[in-house]
Design a protein around this motif. Structure first.
Motif, PDB file in Angstrom:
ATOM      1  N   ASN A  33      28.122  23.706  15.901  1.00 17.98           N
ATOM      2  CA  ASN A  33      27.037  24.652  15.560  1.00 17.98           C
ATOM      3  C   ASN A  33      25.710  24.318  16.229  1.00 17.98           C
ATOM      4  O   ASN A  33      24.647  24.461  15.644  1.00 17.98           O
ATOM      5  CB  ASN A  33      26.827  24.726  14.032  1.00 17.98           C
ATOM      6  CG  ASN A  33      28.030  25.333  13.343  1.00 17.98           C
ATOM      7  OD1 ASN A  33      28.663  26.219  13.891  1.00 17.98           O
ATOM      8  ND2 ASN A  33      28.340  24.834  12.176  1.00 17.98           N
ATOM      9  N   HIS A  66      22.686  25.190  18.354  1.00 23.97           N
ATOM     10  CA  HIS A  66      22.070  26.438  18.817  1.00 23.97           C
ATOM     11  C   HIS A  66      21.875  26.367  20.328  1.00 23.97           C
ATOM     12  O   HIS A  66      21.433  25.367  20.853  1.00 23.97           O
ATOM     13  CB  HIS A  66      20.720  26.679  18.130  1.00 23.97           C
ATOM     14  CG  HIS A  66      20.884  26.981  16.673  1.00 23.97           C
ATOM     15  ND1 HIS A  66      21.714  27.991  16.222  1.00 23.97           N
ATOM     16  CD2 HIS A  66      20.355  26.411  15.578  1.00 23.97           C
ATOM     17  CE1 HIS A  66      21.668  28.025  14.903  1.00 23.97           C
ATOM     18  NE2 HIS A  66      20.853  27.067  14.482  1.00 23.97           N
ATOM     19  N   ALA A 123      21.811  34.056  16.051  1.00 24.22           N
ATOM     20  CA  ALA A 123      21.528  32.608  16.065  1.00 24.22           C
ATOM     21  C   ALA A 123      20.084  32.369  15.632  1.00 24.22           C
ATOM     22  O   ALA A 123      19.788  31.440  14.872  1.00 24.22           O
ATOM     23  CB  ALA A 123      21.753  32.044  17.461  1.00 24.22           C
TER      24      ALA A 123
END
Length: 434
Positions: A186, A188, A308
């Motif tokens: 995860n 970004h 996101a």
């Protein structure tokens, strides 16, 4: 101005969210020129046009709709432009195809101002929408595999596994592995960071060379590609590009609306089933598509990568203002990005992963009802296998009402769908299957 307190957020959170969204979608300034180069458009032209269209759409979204949803040239739409419109028709140049995009943009602006757009979206069967998204995903992933040589042509079977020892394939597989690990954690901006790491490996193994330096002032070698609306209309009429304009319009409308609703739901901006200020938000996209076509890029769309930024806390237009400013800085790096984009192994992992994310729409298809499932399946199957997004859409729209009639459910089909079916049938049967 951005009503930060009302949206339970602050400037720091919004700016970080903007940086996050920017990092997740900046791959488009590398990938879009690569795909449109296959249609013959010069790299610098697409690079600058991509950023201009992104800034216009995203700023509009920030300043008039106050939404954390960024706009940029759409993946899928660029592939359709390069491979289905220009690549499949010898007599259509990219300049003519941009005329079709320009006209589609103008029509989109008009539709965004009327209630017709909403009716059109409601008319399209949701299983076909999901099929189109998934099919485009499969097609984009296939382009990524093909550009790097992971998949190659084969005289007996059309496609086969490429040479796994070639430097391009090895680099692409490493890039894919690195990016997938980052996404699994995860991180970004995983797609962008994956590209940077792959580019560094390419640089140290001698595959990536910077002959032009890193910085340059932005340039538009072709100037304005579409300067006169009347010439654009003439191009569309003389080449009979009605189906192309229609397909651009259709895919842009689905893409943008679906994405906007998805991101808005995640950000908690929906009021029941309605998106407040939807008209303003849609105008941001249609204006960016129209201006983008003038400079030389395929249609824009709302970017699912905006989610996101929303996940990082973005709730207002300050997030998208940050995105637009960062894209402005990117304008100065065309030689650097040009060198990177020349090596498909650096960008292909992004294509393959974006494809896998779009494939998620398959789970939304109702597989238990054959009359709903088969037309969607036909869309998904035919896009990568015919290398044509338009053909996939056409086959879906033709088979859907036929299956419904066969099951005696003809009343369930919206009149618009029957109209589209006839238009697509005429296009495939008489104008040619491209």
């Amino acid at each position: 101005m951005f009503k930060l307190a009302e949206n339970n957020t602050n400037a720091r959170t919004e700016i970080i969210a903007g940086i996050t969204t920017f990092l997740t979608m900046v791959y488009i300034v590398v990938v879009n020129p690569i795909i449109l180069a296959d249609a013959g458009v010069p790299f610098d032209q697409v690079f600058t046009a991509t950023i201009i269209a992104t800034i216009i759409g995203t700023l509009w979204m920030a300043l008039s709709a106050n939404y954390p949803i960024a706009i940029a040239p759409g993946m899928g739409l660029n592939a359709y432009f390069a491979y289905s419109v220009v690549g499949a028709n010898e007599n259509i140049t990219y300049a003519t195809a941009f005329s079709a995009v320009f006209i589609a943009g103008i029509l989109f602006v008009i539709l965004s101002l009327t209630p017709f757009r909403k009716k059109l979206i409601e008319a399209i069967p949701s299983n076909l929408k999901h099929g189109i998204t998934a099919g485009i995903g499969l097609f984009i992933a296939f382009i990524g595999l093909r550009l790097t040589g992971i998949v190659t042509s084969d005289p007996n079977n059309l496609v086969a596994l490429g040479d796994l020892h070639s430097p391009s394939v090895v680099l692409a597989l490493i890039g894919l592995a690195v990016t997938l690990v980052l996404m699994s954690l995860n991180v970004h901006g995983a797609l962008f960071i994956g590209m940077v790491i792959t580019a560094l490996i390419a640089f140290f193994t001698g595959q990536l060379v910077f002959t032009q330096g890193f910085f340059a002032l932005p340039s538009l070698p072709e100037g304005l590609i579409v300067a006169n609306p009347f010439t654009a209309i003439g191009d569309v009429i003389s080449h009979g590009l009605y189906a192309v304009v229609f397909s651009f319009l259709l895919v842009t409308i689905f893409d943008t609306t679906g994405t906007m609703i998805g991101v808005a739901q995640q950000a908690g901006l929906m009021r029941g089933n309605e998106l407040p200020k939807a008209r303003t938000a849609l105008l941001a996209d249609s204006a960016a598509t129209t201006v983008g076509a003038m400079f030389g890029t395929s249609p824009t769309s709302a970017y699912i990568e905006s989610s996101a930024g929303v996940a990082a806390g973005g709730r207002t237009g300050l997030t998208t203002l940050t995105v637009a400013i960062l894209f402005g800085f990117t304008l100065l790096f065309s030689p650097l990005i040009g060198a990177v984009s020349g090596i498909s192994a650096i960008t292909a992992p992004a294509l393959i992963i974006v494809g896998s994310l779009m494939m998620g729409a398959i789970s939304e298809i109702n597989w238990k009802e054959l009359d709903e499932a088969f037309p969607a399946f036909l869309v998904v199957l035919s896009m990568p296998l015919t290398s044509s997004i338009a053909t996939g859409i056409a086959l879906g729209f033709i088979s859907y009402p036929l299956m419904k009639i066969a099951k005696g459910k003809w009343k369930e089909v919206h009149p618009f769908v029957y109209l589209f079916a006839v238009l697509f049938f005429i296009q495939l049967a008489f104008i040619g299957g491209h």
